[in-house]
Motif scaffolding. Structure first.
Motif, mmCIF file in Angstrom:
data_model
loop_
_atom_site.group_PDB
_atom_site.id
_atom_site.type_symbol
_atom_site.label_atom_id
_atom_site.label_comp_id
_atom_site.label_asym_id
_atom_site.label_seq_id
_atom_site.Cartn_x
_atom_site.Cartn_y
_atom_site.Cartn_z
ATOM 1 N N ASP A 147 21.286 -6.763 -69.087
ATOM 2 C CA ASP A 147 20.284 -7.669 -68.496
ATOM 3 C C ASP A 147 20.707 -9.130 -68.646
ATOM 4 N N LYS A 187 23.359 -9.864 -66.238
ATOM 5 C CA LYS A 187 22.809 -9.975 -64.867
ATOM 6 C C LYS A 187 22.179 -11.348 -64.669
ATOM 7 N N GLU A 240 27.740 -5.658 -58.552
ATOM 8 C CA GLU A 240 27.532 -4.425 -59.328
ATOM 9 C C GLU A 240 26.389 -4.584 -60.327
ATOM 10 N N ARG A 241 26.148 -5.807 -60.785
ATOM 11 C CA ARG A 241 25.089 -6.040 -61.773
ATOM 12 C C ARG A 241 23.710 -6.065 -61.142
ATOM 13 N N GLY A 242 23.628 -5.909 -59.817
ATOM 14 C CA GLY A 242 22.330 -5.829 -59.151
ATOM 15 C C GLY A 242 21.835 -7.131 -58.578
#
Lengths: 279, 145
Positions: A57, A60, A138-140
């Motif tokens: 998190d 991200k 990739e981390r959203g």
């Protein structure tokens, strides 16, 4: 009597007691302790996952990138170029590019504080259509184009205008003393390596009573040499001539669009030393 | 002398019986304890693993599009976590009415489109909520361009 009875019975009573104790110890070591070990292992796994997901998190939220999208050729509807700038301290893995609802799979790593130009995307734009382009990681995270949605109309892609704005200051007493006229000239070259291509031949700007401003549109981004001169009238001992007040080819003369300014502003603010030296 | 011998035999028999009883009860308790602790440990581990899945589940609403030609709202859900998930979609309109789509599987590291048939006019704002079966929620507002 009592003592002798105790002495007599105690060895045999001890057998069951010992066996009971052994069974209890067996239960402890084969059932209870493994249970606690297993539970403890599950707790450790939970804590590990908590830490891992917290790190994920954090990564991200710390991930930062800028996406700049621009037509590969302003007149061609065929393709657009996507520039991704990683502005954080971690590598970024790009996994998808979105062109409206069309997905282009990617597998591109962008190293920290570096840029990547993705291979040109074929879009075959249609007149009157908007193209909302963004990139997923990739981390959203999803990064939208800093240049906003691209629009293609009958004249081609609609993008920002490139140009150079030259601002001539208002007349001051020291300028009058130096016999500066109201005639200024701007000459612009495009710098390409060691070559200079003339873009604007000497272009006259007449200063109004107050400050004057002139916008000189350009065709493309790049580095420009900007020369600004003022016409100095003849006075005692000095013939009339063009006096250079701006001639630069540094970073202030660079149009780095799309990931920078599309406009160069040249404020002709003369330094104090200019007031004293002879033209 | 004879009396003493009989008495000794009785003691041996008593001891054997007592030992047998202790062994039987002990083994029963041992067996029960092992079963009970196994069940307790299994339940605890399963509960913990389920809790881990709840915690590490990660998904987001990546893109939303409204296709006026198809009268369909497309919600793209990106599962960027490490476990598969099942989500329910709830779209709330400005007048308070709701539309939902239940039980869409979103595999890990994949993006899945959830279409919702609805008629929306330009400028309409909708609230979109994606709720996972593990109890996590993601919200986004969308204005039809």
């Amino acid at each position: 009597m009592y003592m002798s009875t105790m002495w007599y019975h105690s060895p045999r009573r001890g057998t069951s007691t010992i066996m009971g104790v052994l069974i209890m110890i067996g239960i402890l070591f084969t059932a209870v302790i493994p249970m606690f070990l297993m539970m403890n292992q599950a707790d450790v796994l939970l804590e590990q996952k908590k830490l891992t997901i917290k790190r994920v998190d954090d990564e991200k939220s710390n991930e930062q990138a800028e996406v700049w999208v621009y037509p590969t050729d302003v007149d061609s509807p065929e393709s657009v170029t996507v520039l991704v700038k990683n502005t954080c301290g971690m590598p970024i893995h790009l996994i998808r590019a979105w062109f409206n609802e069309t997905i282009f799979p990617l597998d591109t790593m962008v190293q920290p504080m570096s840029n990547v130009i993705l291979p040109p995307f074929t879009v075959k734009a249609h007149v009157g259509n908007y193209y909302d382009i963004c990139v997923s990681t990739e981390r959203g995270n999803i990064y939208e184009s800093k240049t906003g949605p691209l629009y293609y109309n009958i004249d081609g892609w609609v993008i920002e205008s490139f140009g150079i704005t030259v601002i001539i200051p208002f007349r001051e007493d020291w300028m009058v003393n130096k016999h500066w006229s109201s005639n200024f000239e701007v000459t612009i070259w495009k710098v390409e390596g060691t070559d200079q291509v003339l873009v604007y031949p000497p272009t006259e700007i007449i200063r109004a009573i107050s400050a004057s401003e002139r916008f000189l549109p350009l065709r493309e981004a790049g580095q420009y040499r900007i020369l600004v001169q003022v016409w100095v009238n003849q006075y005692t001992g000095h013939p009339a001539h063009w006096h250079t007040i701006w001639d630069k080819t540094d970073e202030t003369s660079l149009i780095s669009w799309p990931d920078g300014s599309s406009l160069i502003t040249v404020p002709i603010v003369t330094p104090l030393s200019e007031h004293n030296h002879s033209c | 002398m004879r009396f003493k011998k009989r008495r000794a035999e009785a003691n041996v028999v008593t001891t054997v019986i007592l030992t047998a009883v202790v062994l039987t009860i002990g083994c029963t308790i041992w067996s029960y304890a092992q079963s009970a602790t196994t069940v307790i440990a299994d339940n605890y581990v399963k509960g913990t693993l389920s809790l881990i899945d709840d915690i590490i589940e990660r998904f987001t609403i990546e893109r939303v599009f409204y296709l006026s030609s198809a009268q369909s709202l497309h919600v793209y859900v990106n599962n960027y976590g490490s476990v598969d998930t099942t989500v329910d979609l709830l779209v709330t309109l400005q007048d308070g009415s709701c539309l939902s789509v239940s039980g869409t599987n979103v595999l890990k590291s994949q993006v899945t489109c959830i279409p919702v048939s609805m008629t929306l006019s330009s400028g309409t704002a909708v609230g979109i909520k994606v709720h996972s079966r593990r109890g996590n929620d993601v919200y986004v507002n969308y204005v039809v361009p």
